[in-house]
Motif scaffolding. Sequence first.
Motif, PDB file in Angstrom:
ATOM      1  N   THR A  33      18.697  41.722  24.882  1.00 32.65           N
ATOM      2  CA  THR A  33      19.082  43.081  25.293  1.00 32.65           C
ATOM      3  C   THR A  33      20.211  43.641  24.434  1.00 32.65           C
ATOM      4  OG1 THR A  33      20.641  42.188  26.936  1.00 32.65           O
ATOM      5  CG2 THR A  33      18.401  42.651  27.685  1.00 32.65           C
ATOM      6  N   CYS A  39      17.086  48.858  23.164  1.00 37.50           N
ATOM      7  CA  CYS A  39      17.680  50.160  23.476  1.00 37.50           C
ATOM      8  C   CYS A  39      16.658  51.292  23.413  1.00 37.50           C
ATOM      9  CB  CYS A  39      18.836  50.460  22.517  1.00 37.50           C
ATOM     10  SG  CYS A  39      20.258  49.371  22.743  1.00 37.50           S
ATOM     11  N   CYS A  42      14.360  53.124  26.314  1.00 37.82           N
ATOM     12  CA  CYS A  42      14.713  54.376  26.988  1.00 37.82           C
ATOM     13  C   CYS A  42      14.574  55.524  25.989  1.00 37.82           C
ATOM     14  CB  CYS A  42      16.145  54.326  27.506  1.00 37.82           C
ATOM     15  SG  CYS A  42      16.452  52.978  28.667  1.00 37.82           S
ATOM     16  N   GLY A  90      24.846  48.210  31.182  1.00 36.61           N
ATOM     17  CA  GLY A  90      23.425  48.065  31.481  1.00 36.61           C
ATOM     18  C   GLY A  90      23.068  48.648  32.839  1.00 36.61           C
ATOM     19  N   ILE A  91      23.911  48.392  33.823  1.00 34.96           N
ATOM     20  CA  ILE A  91      23.663  48.905  35.177  1.00 34.96           C
ATOM     21  C   ILE A  91      23.761  50.429  35.202  1.00 34.96           C
ATOM     22  CG2 ILE A  91      24.571  48.990  37.532  1.00 34.96           C
ATOM     23  CD1 ILE A  91      25.428  46.034  37.110  1.00 34.96           C
ATOM     24  N   GLU A  93      23.575  52.641  32.659  1.00 37.48           N
ATOM     25  CA  GLU A  93      22.551  53.297  31.852  1.00 37.48           C
ATOM     26  C   GLU A  93      21.165  53.136  32.482  1.00 37.48           C
ATOM     27  OE1 GLU A  93      23.145  51.589  28.004  1.00 37.48           O
ATOM     28  OE2 GLU A  93      25.126  52.506  27.789  1.00 37.48           O
ATOM     29  N   GLY A  94      20.925  51.981  33.092  1.00 29.99           N
ATOM     30  CA  GLY A  94      19.656  51.779  33.785  1.00 29.99           C
ATOM     31  C   GLY A  94      19.521  52.706  34.980  1.00 29.99           C
ATOM     32  N   TRP A  95      20.617  52.899  35.696  1.00 30.71           N
ATOM     33  CA  TRP A  95      20.609  53.789  36.862  1.00 30.71           C
ATOM     34  C   TRP A  95      20.297  55.228  36.436  1.00 30.71           C
ATOM     35  CZ3 TRP A  95      20.743  53.227  42.056  1.00 30.71           C
ATOM     36  CH2 TRP A  95      20.966  54.388  42.812  1.00 30.71           C
ATOM     37  N   HIS A  97      18.760  56.185  33.733  1.00 35.26           N
ATOM     38  CA  HIS A  97      17.401  56.270  33.192  1.00 35.26           C
ATOM     39  C   HIS A  97      16.347  56.325  34.292  1.00 35.26           C
ATOM     40  CE1 HIS A  97      14.066  55.719  30.425  1.00 35.26           C
ATOM     41  NE2 HIS A  97      13.639  54.707  31.157  1.00 35.26           N
ATOM     42  N   PHE A  98      16.493  55.490  35.307  1.00 35.18           N
ATOM     43  CA  PHE A  98      15.459  55.389  36.337  1.00 35.18           C
ATOM     44  C   PHE A  98      15.684  56.317  37.534  1.00 35.18           C
ATOM     45  CE2 PHE A  98      15.103  51.228  34.197  1.00 35.18           C
ATOM     46  CZ  PHE A  98      13.756  51.275  33.869  1.00 35.18           C
TER      47      PHE A  98
END
Length: 233
Positions: A33, A39, A42, A90-91, A93-95, A97-98
């Motif tokens: 990752t 990266c 996304c 990560g948390i 940016e993931g939040w 994104h989703f």
Amino acid sequence: MKISKKLLALIIFISGIVGFLVVLPVHYALDETSGDKFCIVCHEMDPMVIAYNDDVHSGNGKTGIKARCVDCHIPHDNIAKYALTKAKNGILEGWVHFFGDPSAIDWHKNLKNREHFVFDNGCTSCHKNVIDSNNTSAQAQKMHAHYKKLLDTPKELKCVSCHYDAGHSAGFRNYLEYWKPSYKIYDKKMIEKRIETKQKFFKDEYKPTKDEEEFLKQKAEKDAKKPAGGLAG
């Protein structure tokens, strides 16, 4: 209670196996990752990754040296800070994104605040001796001396204060305009440039977004209405 040598050896052996089984997947996850291939999963990272691949830090330079995303965007003070920052990013940016709205991210503003997203100890972990090197130009030596003078002061500089295109090529600012134009009047022109850029980079793997699909559809319809060239027989 006295522990026999055999029992102690068994405990050490089992602990080693358990430690290995814990560390291996963690190391694998951190490694997998950490680069541009992850990266770019996304879509909001497309302009960053494309600009990165234009830059010498992607391995395209004469030396072939390659820096990964984490080499610049994660602090290298210590392993704990590195892991915690990576997990936090990560948390978050993931939040976004989703569950959030990636299109609301102001990348132009983030670029202006680049000192907060690029860490000097990441730069110097590779460019270890560049600050004190006598092999650089006179101007570089002068600026590096100024950099050292301002360390730990309110006017402290960062590497990217001067090397603002490092890692993402000089075309990065243009790419940001293609993805998110500063002026609405240029929307159509910028989306066309965005499509061209993505097609060139992704080639057969290019997958248009909804707005790109709509643009391509309208363009095809417009082209179909154009009169055929040439003279009538």
